[in-house]
Design an enzyme around this catalytic site. Structure first.
Site, PDB file in Angstrom:
ATOM      1  CG  ASP A  79      -1.580   1.279   1.507  1.00 46.11           C
ATOM      2  OD1 ASP A  79      -2.192   1.794   0.569  1.00 46.11           O
ATOM      3  OD2 ASP A  79      -1.514   1.799   2.646  1.00 46.11           O
ATOM      4  CG  ASP A  92      -1.845   7.550   0.167  1.00 40.89           C
ATOM      5  OD1 ASP A  92      -0.994   8.447   0.092  1.00 40.89           O
ATOM      6  OD2 ASP A  92      -2.569   7.219  -0.789  1.00 40.89           O
TER       7      ASP A  92
HETATM    8  C1  XBP Z   1      -5.465   6.058   0.448  1.00 42.68           C
HETATM    9  C2  XBP Z   1      -6.509   7.022   0.188  1.00 42.68           C
HETATM   10  C3  XBP Z   1      -6.282   8.013  -0.824  1.00 42.68           C
HETATM   11  C4  XBP Z   1      -5.698   9.321  -0.483  1.00 42.68           C
HETATM   12  C5  XBP Z   1      -6.129  10.322  -1.532  1.00 42.68           C
HETATM   13  O1  XBP Z   1      -6.048   4.840   0.876  1.00 42.68           O
HETATM   14  O2  XBP Z   1      -7.583   6.952   0.725  1.00 42.68           O
HETATM   15  O3  XBP Z   1      -7.561   8.283  -1.260  1.00 42.68           O
HETATM   16  O4  XBP Z   1      -6.133   9.757   0.780  1.00 42.68           O
HETATM   17  O5  XBP Z   1      -5.791   9.943  -2.788  1.00 42.68           O
HETATM   18  P1  XBP Z   1      -5.155   3.513   0.921  1.00 42.68           P
HETATM   19  P2  XBP Z   1      -6.541  10.557  -4.068  1.00 42.68           P
HETATM   20  O6  XBP Z   1      -3.884   3.861   1.604  1.00 42.68           O
HETATM   21  O7  XBP Z   1      -5.972   2.556   1.750  1.00 42.68           O
HETATM   22  O8  XBP Z   1      -4.960   3.028  -0.489  1.00 42.68           O
HETATM   23  O9  XBP Z   1      -7.002  11.924  -3.711  1.00 42.68           O
HETATM   24  O10 XBP Z   1      -5.512  10.542  -5.149  1.00 42.68           O
HETATM   25  O11 XBP Z   1      -7.719   9.660  -4.417  1.00 42.68           O
HETATM   26 MG    MG Z   2      -3.067   3.134   3.431  1.00 41.49          MG
END
Ligand code: XBP
Ligand code: MG
Length: 280
Positions: free
Chosen positions: A31, A33
């Site tokens: 993953d 973020d």
């Molecule tokens: C990550 C997210 C992303 C970011 C924003 O979730 O929720 O939406 O916050 O990204 P995970 P965008 O780590 O569970 O994949 O604005 O580019 O959609």
């Molecule tokens: Mg995440």
């Protein structure tokens, strides 16, 4: 496997180093973020607020509000959720739902600009583990909800532009219809890599991420962060506060770390072997 056999197996695993060629593990799927980097509070949140300012719509997402909004993954979906659940009808700007894609493009621009300043580093141990995994011949992939440009920008400004090619699949954003917690993004990654779930291990930071990996049948190593520390991580192989580094040990929140103090490929293989043996 019965309890006694499991205990004996765990004891053996504790002492022995598993040779890469003896492990069923072929690939590590990350993953982005919250896992590779703590991007949400000081990255995505700030970029959303800059886009709101640019469009003069008068929204501001505080650190606390943003924590609640993280219940929904995906930036466009998160803005829709905000309008539907956080605003009274009288406060909803005219035509805002139609403008969300445009607003989101502005947010992506602000976010990638922020990354280009080097303001958002990788989390401890991430670079070390990726380098070791490459040296030891593991295949690498990324499975994330965020927009593809954001992944490219993060990798470029932390590990260098070449690092994009280290990941044979970068599955991101709207490439699948349903974002996490749906398993689609991990199912897609496995299909593209032509690997089965038990040949891989995933790295996540959130309950939505774990629901997604579990739905795809993957075992998962969790590294928490400030937004996710109280999530339910039942079913993860292990829950750590961070991957850690030599001299910067992790704290084990749940699970067995086999006397290790940081996450390296040996520990990853042990965790993988332990969980696939328990499932057999
Ligand atoms: C990550 C997210 C992303 C970011 C924003 O979730 O929720 O939406 O916050 O990204 P995970 P965008 O780590 O569970 O994949 O604005 O580019 O959609
Ligand atoms: Mg995440």
């Amino acid at each position: 496997m019965n309890t006694q056999t499991t205990a004996a197996h765990v004891a053996n695993t504790k002492q022995a180093t598993i040779r890469t060629e003896d492990s069923k593990l072929k690939a590590l799927i990350f993953d982005v973020d919250g896992t590779l980097s703590d991007t949400e509070r000081d990255g995505h949140r700030v970029a959303f607020n800059r886009a709101f300012d640019e469009y003069g719509i008068g929204w501001h997402w505080s650190v606390e509000t943003y924590g609640k909004l993280l219940e929904v993954t995906g930036g466009k979906e998160r803005m829709q959720f905000y309008v539907e659940k956080f605003l009274h009808d009288s406060n909803v700007p005219d035509g805002i739902m139609e403008r969300i894609p445009e607003l989101h493009q502005a947010k992506t621009r602000h976010y990638t600009e922020l990354l280009s300043t080097g303001a958002i580093p990788l989390r401890p141990g991430v670079e070390r583990l990726i380098n070791e995994a490459r040296q030891r011949g593991f295949r690498l992939a990324i499975a994330t909800t965020t927009t593809p440009e954001n992944v490219t920008a993060l990798l470029t400004h932390t590990l260098g532009a070449d690092s994009i090619s280290w990941f044979e699949v970068i599955a991101a954003g709207d490439i699948v219809p349903a974002k996490k917690p749906a398993p689609d993004i991990y199912d897609y990654t496995l299909r593209e890599m032509k690997l089965s779930a038990d040949e891989c291990i995933a790295f996540e930071d959130s309950a939505n991420g774990l629901l997604s990996t579990s739905g795809a049948g993957l075992n998962t190593i969790i590294t928490i962060n400030d937004y996710t520390r109280n999530h339910d991580f039942s079913g993860a192989c292990i829950v750590l506060d961070q991957m850690g580094d030599p001299g910067d040990p992790f704290t084990v929140i749940a699970g067995e770390a086999y006397d290790a103090s940081y996450l390296d490929c040996d520990l990853v293989m042990k965790l993988h072997q332990q969980t696939i043996s328990n499932q057999a």
